[in-house]
Design an enzyme around this catalytic site. Structure first.
Site, short mmCIF file in Angstrom:
data_model
loop_
_atom_site.label_atom_id
_atom_site.label_comp_id
_atom_site.label_asym_id
_atom_site.label_seq_id
_atom_site.Cartn_x
_atom_site.Cartn_y
_atom_site.Cartn_z
N ARG B 171 -13.60 1.94 9.19
CA ARG B 171 -12.36 2.57 9.66
C ARG B 171 -12.70 3.45 10.86
O ARG B 171 -13.29 4.52 10.70
CB ARG B 171 -11.76 3.46 8.55
CG ARG B 171 -11.26 2.73 7.33
CD ARG B 171 -9.78 2.42 7.40
NE ARG B 171 -9.38 1.70 6.19
CZ ARG B 171 -9.01 2.30 5.06
NH1 ARG B 171 -8.97 3.62 5.00
NH2 ARG B 171 -8.67 1.59 4.02
N THR B 239 -12.04 -11.79 1.98
CA THR B 239 -10.74 -12.45 1.87
C THR B 239 -10.18 -12.68 3.26
O THR B 239 -10.47 -11.93 4.19
CB THR B 239 -9.72 -11.60 1.08
OG1 THR B 239 -9.67 -10.30 1.66
CG2 THR B 239 -10.09 -11.49 -0.38
N ASP B 280 -8.94 -3.79 -2.96
CA ASP B 280 -9.59 -3.18 -4.11
C ASP B 280 -9.40 -4.05 -5.35
O ASP B 280 -10.30 -4.18 -6.18
CB ASP B 280 -9.03 -1.78 -4.35
CG ASP B 280 -9.06 -0.94 -3.08
OD1 ASP B 280 -10.03 -1.07 -2.31
OD2 ASP B 280 -8.10 -0.18 -2.84
#
Lengths: 339, 339, 339, 339, 339, 339
Positions: B171, B239, B280
């Site tokens: 981030r 993902t 998560d």
């Protein structure tokens, strides 16, 4: 001719309160509003029909925008608000009832307002159209920068002949930036014409204690000492709150004009809908009275009646109108349905 | 015999979201919950029936208490949570729809968690009953203290033979405390057995870029380079999210075990109820699979199906049960009423 | 130098809508806001950063005050609003979904706005600082007085060289005061520089029909006829809405500048959060574009993108910022989370 | 044998009230219900187990349907309701607390009910199964048509030997259609058997003033003069309300039967949940008592106790059962939990 | 050393209450929580900082899971909860105000708890770490199985030297399974060290009546007779509630230790936020006091102050902290804002 | 001449659903309504303008009263409802979205309805004014008493020449009272004129399986076998639901009249607002069509269009009007705003 503005200066926080007397640990929603002592005065004055401007600093994000919008919604002039800094201060309010007190959790460190620096605000421009400037003891307690801005504002107001009022309001949890209250406040108070001060504030800030025991005499004694020290101060006002419970208070006010101690009746307020901002409503009402009535007793009565009404209104600011305050002053506290 | 715990470590924030797609400037209420990437993993694992403990630090006030209560409510072991420091980090969530994206406003500086110091946590005690330790790239990005705690946790876990996983998650708005991501993360990653990493993370954190253009080959190329650099890492998962709109995403997953690139089907998710915590939920499902199935394909499939379900569940954490995830795995994505 | 204002003129109603797709017969609460086509344009422009003022008339009661507050909240200049008359018009909105359409029940007769008389508004003063004036076909449809005020506004704007735009918008349920649309609108349209008109409006108001069958040619044919009849009109814009269902629409726009038919891409909007005010958001975006970009294609694109965003925002007015509209224009309609 | 109906006649309005003591300018939602003085009586009687029918006129739209549904929900016979006309009257209620009074903003002009014409209702059919007819002074104050319908209803009731009661209730803000109250009401009152009248109503409507100063004597004096003028009236009832505040009232009742002034105890009501409809609950209770008990004191006591209970129940109509009213009558005002 | 647990045993029900004083027939939403007398004691003790475990049986469905989660949220050890059986008992609560009492509708037949059988619970294991066991007279009233479990728990507690307390609480609507209260309770009471009993309970359960008329003497007389019959009981406590209205109660407590009748001050509670669980808060506070203070007067005072606070807190269980109860004990019932 | 009634018979439950897609473990409020398959048919018919009466049994408490009120609100004749017994059945609904299915938790054992006994209902009186009787396969599955009542109703209806319809609807979780479905249903079906049956129902209840594989042929084969076995049955209808997700279904219908298999178009429904009661809306629409149109295709089309609309309406029952259903039939499924 358009009336001149009352200008207020101070921090505005995001207020997050639990609905329906819930405790914070029970809450799945918070009611959202924005408020702060000085801004509450500006909003209240705008509802009473006086032009009011608020000066503050907000982060340049959605929350700063929402806080500006709240002030604008209620008719406050927001053109002098600054944008920048990191965050909006927050306070969490758990509303009490009966024997359980309301509880406030502050989360206001490092706010955009605390990061104010003296040169950020052009007070000459801010006061272009002003008749009155109001500040509180919370502002100089937040940061050296905020205190310095306050100092410059008072100086400019004094230079321009603008009336200066302050709620000197000592909060011991603030004052964390390295200066003690007694190092900062006296110089600021010296530029004031009217202050709100209780016996506790006088002692904590100025070390002044009453020389008499009886309540009226004690107040007169303290007020005289304050005026001796600060000759510009011509009027000192205060409210006396009796707490029967978190849901039931009594309220009265007093005003010392150097000669007389004026007092009001004592009102019963039950149930209390929202106690926050009661003091701000009082000073707003009093300022309104000073500007409109030129009568100390009437302005004091108006301030106390306005404050009583505030306790029945949700959120921080008093939304009562002149007509509503005057109905209370006219003796109508019976709450009969208005059709 | 009682199963051993999965231990997670990371910051938990107060989440304030606008109801019913309202913008922040429109909101008069915020929905209240508490969440954070690693705690979301712990909650999700507890719903899947595995013992999970979360380690964090909360301020010793009503909000810290409420955050603890949320973790406890969902069965997470909270005995290692520390109390102290100034404030709970906050994030404001404006939920988007269709072409309007959801927007997050962070207000997490100077949190109780950021003020963590390395000696505050006794990892030997925390890991007394642990089989797995999970952390994310957000923690070392918050403060030097948090990074140091993370480092000590990984060392202790390695010493005890506990499996270590990380979502390395870069981030760029964090990493404000004076260290760059590449100075800190590699050392932490070196102690991991399994990581979640996308191509972007690999580039931003490690400077690794794909040597092939095609999607699968690009991933394999990057994953190989990571494993070459960090020989303890045995599995890398990721993902792939397709964004049709804020209300409609697609999702699939991949797992590289050093030999094979396993992949899952691509799911359609529309409408999305709450997109936060989707990643998560994936890693939680994957950890569940690794611990219960000893089958990489099945654990990958389980992780992706769990993540898909999360998008239909409000708040940060996945509350899906094993039975519900397995129904999706069994091909039932038609949402037929369960009586 | 401070930018000049866009001035809008029209009725604002209390909007009472059922929450959560409830039918009116099921509702135990109504969501409350205030809106009207022209005021929606002013609010939208203020969010885009342009100074905007709205002129209207409200009853001098709590509802008129609340409606004023809403405009002020979003930064619209309300100093020219008049107070008096009997009531605030109301509309009830039952929000549809899928195959069930949204339904509006109007209760707007005898409003304070309908009772406007030509001399009540001093347009010279209103336009002191104006660059653009916008009205819609709803205003002259409400009452003879409203039509006359509109007429005077257009005359004054023309005199002062202020750009005049109109959404000519024919509503057959209005026009109840004794005049037919074709007796009133042409004279008003004659003073316009830019109008929004669809084929239906052109036919209903002016009796103009396309001379060609194909969609583009039909539009060009009608737009040419309108411009022939009203030589001051230099641009005609329109949006084309495809209704897949109450929850899913498509939207594109076109602009005829007398020479070229500019067109935009077609956007998919699903799910729709609030369809009301979609047209107002378009014209607001287009006015913004005309004033800021001096580029017809860009202003048309901006208007359509703004309108698309509006469908994702609750209540009547578009609260999108320039940055958000430009993100859509930049091709980002995928709704990825903004942190 | 099935009991005969009580028929009531009057306007029903949409009631929009602010939740949680919010001011109208603060409200983002209104609570929705439907009510009117005479319909409130019918609903209350239906809860007490008596068959009740209400006659009114609603617009033929969603709001008229919703209002009908509310009456039906509480068991009122709605078969004689007419549909047509333009709109449903509305009233906005801002709920006060403590010293702040509740405030009602009416928006009831040009309602479907006001447009009633005398021939629209077939009173012969309406009264086919009736034992009692109840109307109030609000109905003839609304429009000439409503007054004429009321007149015809009273005539038909008198012809059929149906008991007629009225709450003569003078509202000076109504009576806008060209007739003065004293031109209309006396003729209607002449057909009544029982009325509710306070000293103010008697003075405003009939010009009757007390000949004695003391409270009881003053009432007896006025009641005697009314009965002298209207010999059909056999009983006059009234309640006395003491307003400590908007949240705390006292209530007692009296009944003059031509011979005796019966009185009740004085009840303390705090906090008040919803003060609207207190008077309607009283007359409903009294009618119930007259029909069931043949005992003036008991029916008066029942009416006052019913009214006291109403103040604790939200919305307009009293939902108390006979068992609950009798518990109050039995002296149980201590609110002990009922398991 | 870690403190030993207080173990409580009893049914937990789903509580569905109407918001904002609505009647059940008006409600379109119910507020949801889970509670039961004994579990309320456990939650309250956990908030006071003592380890507490609750033993009960829930159906193995979403509602049983949600009830477990509520206990866990507030820190109660739920590891001994059993899952199985058909349903969760429910109670509906219509919250009263002023003269209107709150009303409870029970729907608790055939619950998972009622179907308990004696061998289902391994009390030896449950009490492994216990210092105190608390039960109430509701449990043996539910079913023979529940009574038998209670019997076994008391026997095991006695064997292990664990203090046993009971609120003997007679509910005549229960006891439907074929045994009378006097057949079951005496044997259970014989194993207790401390009980809560009022005069009514003593009469209904044991047939014991006071031999003196004056209030204190009557209580002493009854308490002596109870202790004569049950020599293990060393302390009997009770609260006296005065009901001014559903919104205003008074409360005081007494404790008989075989020698002295200790009494507390009488508190005024107005307004009451939630009266349910007041008695459970008292016994929890008293147990806390007995374990922490070894001072009967202080533990009695603590129990009553805790109960008073409970009346200001929503839902069944007392969420007050030791600090808050001690503030009341310190004389601070004035509800002044805590910043 | 007044139209004859459709009479429905079946259990009505309290429905408690989680708002906003919340899971049951997350819910702090449940939305409250009352519904049941057969009552949903009655409500739907009443909205379509046909007189409808529902027969059921409620406990004589606040919940039974509230359930009655809901039926009355929507115009259903409730005069034949019985009061008595222990409790109202309940179902909890967790609303799903996308791949997460909605989940129903039933809590309906030992309801007032289940305790029905054959002699409690006087069907002769109930059917005094009836043209049609509708029941479902749920009723005989609840208890022997309910089945016997159903049997008597069908016999009486047959005797009086009233058309009998049934949704034979097999629910395997019911049928717990000692009889198997095949022992009870055939006798009841023998008295029917029209049934709703899918292939699954036919197999589970009657053991009938298709003799052909293709969809249409399979249905015809099964329908023929049913009609062979039950010669009174003249029409068999069914809907085919395609589940794309919990938020997106497709729906079509078929009707076999012994000669022809009529079919409808397939509708797309997205998003689904409330899927419960979709089948009841279909049969209500079909009954409406049979009674009003004397045209099988039109009544089938009407039923399917009504069912499609139901999916967009909250709560159990279809509130669509004839005008709205006909708009769908007329091809308008585009959800364009209705002003």
């Amino acid at each position: 001719m358009r009336q001149k503005q009352v200008v207020t200066f101070g921090e505005v926080m995001l207020r997050l309160s639990t609905p329906d007397y819930a405790r914070i640990v029970q809450a799945t929603q918070f009611d959202v509003t924005y408020g702060g002592g000085e801004a509450n005065v500006a909003i209240s004055l705008a509802q009473l029909g006086l032009p009011a401007a608020h000066v503050t600093r907000f982060p340049d994000n959605e929350l700063g925008k929402a806080a500006t919008n709240l002030l604008r919604k209620y008719g406050v002039d927001t053109q002098h608000i600054l944008y920048g800094g990191d965050r909006l201060g927050i306070y969490f309010l758990e509303t009490g009832a009966s024997v359980r007190p309301s509880k406030v959790v502050y989360d206001r460190s490092d706010s955009a307002f605390a990061a104010l620096e003296p040169d950020m605000i052009d007070w000459d421009e801010v006061f272009a159209d002003a008749a009155w400037f109001h500040w509180t003891g919370i502002t100089p307690a937040i940061s050296a920068g905020a205190a310095a801005c306050c100092q410059k504002a008072i100086e400019e107001a004094n230079k321009k002949g603008i009336t200066v009022s302050a709620d000197i309001n000592y909060r011991k949890n603030l004052w964390q930036y390295g200066k003690a209250v007694e190092e900062v406040m006296p110089e600021l108070m010296a530029g004031c014409d009217l202050i709100v001060s209780g016996l506790g504030d006088a002692k904590d800030i100025l070390g002044i204690t009453p020389k008499e025991a009886a309540e009226e005499e004690a107040h007169i004694s303290v007020f005289r000492q304050i005026m001796d020290r600060f000759p510009k101060i011509k009027k000192i006002v205060n409210t006396t709150r009796g707490s029967v419970s978190a849901s039931h208070n009594t309220l009265s006010g007093m005003l010392w004009n150097g000669e007389q101690l004026l007092e009001t009746q004592t009102y019963d307020i039950t149930p209390i809908v929202d106690r926050i901002g009661g003091g701000d409503a009082f000073i707003a009402g009093l300022i309104y009275g000073q500007l409109q009535y030129q009568d100390d007793q009437r302005s004091l009565d108006f301030g106390v009646a306005a404050s009583v009404l505030k306790h029945t209104i949700k959120e921080d600011a008093n939304l009562a109108t002149v007509e509503e305050v005057e109905a209370i002053l006219g003796g109508n506290t019976s709450g009969r349905l208005v059709r």
